[in-house]
Design a protein around this motif. Structure first.
Motif, mmCIF file in Angstrom:
data_model
loop_
_atom_site.group_PDB
_atom_site.id
_atom_site.type_symbol
_atom_site.label_atom_id
_atom_site.label_comp_id
_atom_site.label_asym_id
_atom_site.label_seq_id
_atom_site.Cartn_x
_atom_site.Cartn_y
_atom_site.Cartn_z
ATOM 1 N N ASN A 22 0.860 -1.177 0.063
ATOM 2 C CA ASN A 22 0.006 0.004 0.030
ATOM 3 C C ASN A 22 1.027 1.249 -0.037
ATOM 4 O OD1 ASN A 22 -1.924 -1.930 0.239
ATOM 5 N ND2 ASN A 22 -2.668 -1.180 2.554
ATOM 6 N N GLU A 25 -2.714 6.746 -0.094
ATOM 7 C CA GLU A 25 -3.940 6.885 0.890
ATOM 8 C C GLU A 25 -5.127 6.474 0.096
ATOM 9 O OE1 GLU A 25 -4.252 10.605 2.246
ATOM 10 O OE2 GLU A 25 -2.242 10.597 3.355
ATOM 11 N N ALA A 26 -6.132 5.907 0.859
ATOM 12 C CA ALA A 26 -7.347 5.277 0.207
ATOM 13 C C ALA A 26 -8.049 6.645 -0.455
ATOM 14 C CB ALA A 26 -8.206 4.930 1.211
ATOM 15 N N GLY A 28 -11.098 5.909 -1.864
ATOM 16 C CA GLY A 28 -12.590 6.233 -1.424
ATOM 17 C C GLY A 28 -13.702 6.150 -2.439
ATOM 18 N N LYS A 50 -8.111 3.361 -8.627
ATOM 19 C CA LYS A 50 -7.092 3.718 -7.857
ATOM 20 C C LYS A 50 -7.304 2.905 -6.483
ATOM 21 C CE LYS A 50 -6.630 8.534 -9.514
ATOM 22 N NZ LYS A 50 -7.100 10.009 -9.177
ATOM 23 N N GLN A 51 -6.027 2.760 -5.849
ATOM 24 C CA GLN A 51 -6.056 2.269 -4.326
ATOM 25 C C GLN A 51 -7.101 2.755 -3.369
ATOM 26 O OE1 GLN A 51 -2.214 1.734 -2.833
ATOM 27 N NE2 GLN A 51 -2.579 0.462 -1.134
ATOM 28 N N GLY A 52 -7.728 1.867 -2.735
ATOM 29 C CA GLY A 52 -8.813 2.264 -1.926
ATOM 30 C C GLY A 52 -9.944 2.520 -2.471
ATOM 31 N N ASP A 53 -10.223 2.544 -4.023
ATOM 32 C CA ASP A 53 -11.418 2.496 -4.443
ATOM 33 C C ASP A 53 -12.371 1.561 -4.267
ATOM 34 O OD1 ASP A 53 -10.925 4.928 -5.575
ATOM 35 O OD2 ASP A 53 -10.553 4.149 -7.785
ATOM 36 N N LYS A 54 -13.715 1.513 -4.211
ATOM 37 C CA LYS A 54 -14.765 0.447 -3.942
ATOM 38 C C LYS A 54 -14.974 0.175 -5.520
ATOM 39 C CE LYS A 54 -19.026 -1.263 -2.205
ATOM 40 N NZ LYS A 54 -20.396 -0.762 -1.369
ATOM 41 N N VAL A 92 -13.013 -3.754 -2.109
ATOM 42 C CA VAL A 92 -12.270 -2.500 -2.184
ATOM 43 C C VAL A 92 -10.836 -2.912 -2.566
ATOM 44 C CG1 VAL A 92 -11.086 -1.122 -0.411
ATOM 45 C CG2 VAL A 92 -13.483 -1.783 -0.150
ATOM 46 N N ASP A 94 -7.649 -2.720 -2.327
ATOM 47 C CA ASP A 94 -6.599 -2.266 -1.513
ATOM 48 C C ASP A 94 -5.477 -2.598 -1.509
ATOM 49 O OD1 ASP A 94 -7.146 -4.796 -0.939
ATOM 50 O OD2 ASP A 94 -7.410 -4.891 1.169
#
Length: 660
Positions: A22, A25-26, A28, A50-54, A92, A94
């Motif tokens: 990771n 940052e998330a 979201g 993107k990292q943290g996207d649902k 997610v 992640d």
């Protein structure tokens, strides 16, 4: 050099592995996408988040039932055509990096290769891997330059065991075993049983490839064992145990174990056309098999037909000409193995050539009451390379002077042998490297239209065939010729006519024409054995043929990288077919209902990268040693090598782009 670079390669791989931690940052955000699944592709074939996207994926099957399994996340969803419900996958994102999603519901012949890509940013894996490849290329080049002339490599002309480990002397039991007449027969019988099961499964078993013994044990088990173990360590060892030539040999000799009838070598040599005493036919045969690999590798019946054809051809040529003419001059697998056996340390050699010269009987080629003359038509006391020795063990049995031994030498030493290099082998190196790349594109790439073309869909197949043959026979050889021409010009301080780049094409045209005329030369090796003047840059053709052998380690690395992913992804099917080899509903070892799941998805890309980095470094080292044989000045040698290094680095980058 490779040993010194291994710690650095491992450090670089660790650097790549940390890119999937990771790093951001998330985000979201909610990212929803519709994916349509059809034979044998996803549309769209790439999702970027993107990292943290649902992430919400709505799967729609267009023709038959399809699934979607995401490597690394271990989540899945399936959909049936005309299903009124929307089958959705929510998770997610992640984990950063590149993840393959693949079909987990059997949907047709190309099912195991139906894939797409999920990219979770930030994803610097490929840029970092490419930078590392450039670092390996430049680092190995820098090491070679630093080494200078201190480790000048002379042409390897040693015939015999030389400094190699004499395994027969070290292990007396091995010496006794290799002289037993029952040895090869016992191996043939065991392998013939498995071969019979493979053929039966292909003809009578299920048409579903991943549930059929023939597909799984030929193209996953055998192939992985050949590429990852037998070739790099044992060279031609598979040829020693291959059951394909056995039926024809038994029929020709009229015996199984004891020495049977044997045709004089002169009759065999006169019977086989002089213009075909090279491996051009093997090159064309391999291209033909590779061209239809989309069918052969996925359909049990096609695999069974091709293997049966090999057996029939081996029988016909054995009865017509005697010896192992099929194995030496026609077998596409034999040509593949012969090229990469040049890397292997295991070899059959004589202990002392002077003993052979003083011995008049020459049982190793004429035969004796203890065995047959060399079925591969080789002269043991002239053996310098593994390429055409099938390790059949007949010479161990017939040599009355106990002068034949199994040796263990240095990896890749056969690539440095001056005599024997030829244009047909050079083109084999091009073909093998190209096919490793094309197999990766077809079977592991996300491009569904390419899979359809390779799956014999007309008219796309004709486009695929034209591109396949053009890439193998013209584009890559011409690019390599340009690289050699550039290096030669740099080394000479001036460039010859640009028309010199066309030399390889002209040579290929001459030899191809020779295949249908009696004036063809037996071998192109003469072009590589001209006397060399120290400090004088050799002719373009000689450099082109010699340096084509730097592609051998790189090509094998490409095949190994491809086979690693093939094994990790489809390994579960091995346990399945052990219980139900023919798809008849058996459950012999209670693994029939084992659910398919790829293993090591987070590991095997780094194994692939490590193999490719090692192949790049080793190929560069071989190139330097081959150039050292020209006895040029240090600056000239380096200038000649620089474009070769660039070519190898680009090839490595293409493989990394496909895998990382």
């Amino acid at each position: 050099m490779l040993k010194r670079m291994i710690p650095w390669i491992l450090i670089m791989l660790l650097a790549v592995s940390f890119t999937n931690i990771n790093l951001a940052e998330a985000a979201g955000n909610i990212v929803e996408t519709d994916i349509t699944a059809s034979q044998f592709e996803y549309s769209p074939g790439e999702i970027r988040v993107k990292q943290g996207d649902k992430v919400i994926i709505n799967l729609y099957a267009d023709d038959v039932t399809h699934g979607l399994y995401i490597d690394g996340y271990d989540i899945e969803v399936a959909d049936m055509p005309r299903d009124q419900e929307v089958n959705t996958l929510e998770f997610v994102a992640d984990k950063a990096g590149r993840f393959t999603f693949r079909c987990n519901v059997v949907c047709g012949p190309m099912h195991p290769f139906m894939v797409g890509t999920l990219i979770v940013d930030p994803n610097p894996s490929f840029p970092i891997a490419l930078a590392l490849a450039i670092g390996v290329g430049l680092g190995s080049l820098g090491y070679i330059n630093w080494r200078g002339r201190k480790e000048l490599t002379k042409a390897v002309e040693t015939i015999g065991i030389g400094e190699d480990i004499d395994l027969n002397k070290k292990y007396p039991w091995l010496d006794k075993l290799l002289k037993q007449r029952w040895l090869q027969f016992s191996v043939f019988i065991v392998n013939s049983f498995f071969f019979a099961v493979i053929l039966f499964a292909g003809f009578a078993g299920t048409a579903v490839g991943n549930a059929n013994f023939s597909i799984i044990f030929v193209w996953i088990v055998w192939w992985a064992a050949l590429i990852l173990l037998l070739l790099p360590l044992g060279g031609r060892l598979w040829c020693a145990i291959c059951p394909l030539p056995a039926p024809g040999e038994w029929l020709d000799r009229k015996t199984f174990i004891e020495r049977g009838r044997e045709r004089p070598l002169s009759l065999v040599q006169q019977g086989w056309p002089k213009r075909f005493k090279n491996i051009w036919l093997q090159n064309w045969a391999f291209l033909a098999v590779a061209l239809f690999s989309g069918i052969i590798l996925t359909r049990p019946l096609a695999t069974a037909i091709v293997l049966s054809a090999f057996i029939v051809l081996a029988i016909v040529f054995s009865l017509k000409f005697g010896k192992r003419v099929f194995c030496r001059y026609l077998c596409p697998v034999g040509g593949f193995i012969g090229l990469y056996s040049l890397l292997a340390p295991l070899k059959v050699r004589v202990r002392d050539t002077a003993v052979c010269k003083g011995h008049k009987e020459k049982e190793c080629i004429m035969g004796s009451e203890k065995g047959h003359g060399c079925p591969w038509m080789e002269v043991p006391w002239n053996l310098r390379r593994n390429a055409y020795c099938g390790m059949c063990t007949e010479c161990f049995k017939t040599c009355s002077q106990n002068n034949i031994s199994l040796g263990w030498g240095k990896f890749g030493s056969d690539l440095l042998v001056a005599k024997g290099k030829s244009l047909d082998e050079a083109y084999k190196a091009f073909i093998m490297l190209n096919c490793a790349l094309l197999y990766s594109v077809v079977f592991q790439g996300p491009w569904g239209f390419v899979k359809q073309w390779a799956n014999l869909n007309i008219p796309g197949f004709f486009i695929y065939a034209a591109g396949f043959l053009t890439l193998n026979l013209l584009i890559v050889p011409m690019l390599f010729a340009l690289v050699v021409w550039l290096g030669r010009g740099l080394a000479a301080g001036s460039f010859t006519s640009i028309r010199a780049i066309l030399t390889p094409v002209k040579e290929l045209a001459v030899i191809t024409k020779g295949l249908i005329s009696k004036k063809s030369s037996v071998n192109e090796a003469a072009a590589t054995t001209e006397a060399e003047v120290p400090g004088e840059i050799p002719a373009f053709k000689k450099i082109f043929v010699d340096l084509a052998y730097v592609l051998v380690p790189m090509g094998l690395a490409g095949w190994m990288a491809f086979s690693v992913s093939f094994l990790f992804i489809n390994g579960t099917y091995i346990l399945h077919v052990l219980s139900d080899p023919f798809g008849w509903g058996w459950n012999l070892v209670s693994t029939k209902d084992l659910v398919w799941k790829p293993v090591g998805t987070g590991v095997y890309p780094y194994i692939q990268a490590a193999i490719l980095f090692a192949g790049l470094a080793y190929s560069n080292s071989i190139g330097a040693k081959l150039i050292d044989q020209y006895q040029l000045e240090s600056k000239q040698s380096l200038k000649l090598l620089i474009p070769i290094t660039g070519f190898l680095t680009i090839v490595t980058g293409v493989f990394l782009w496909l895998y990382i």
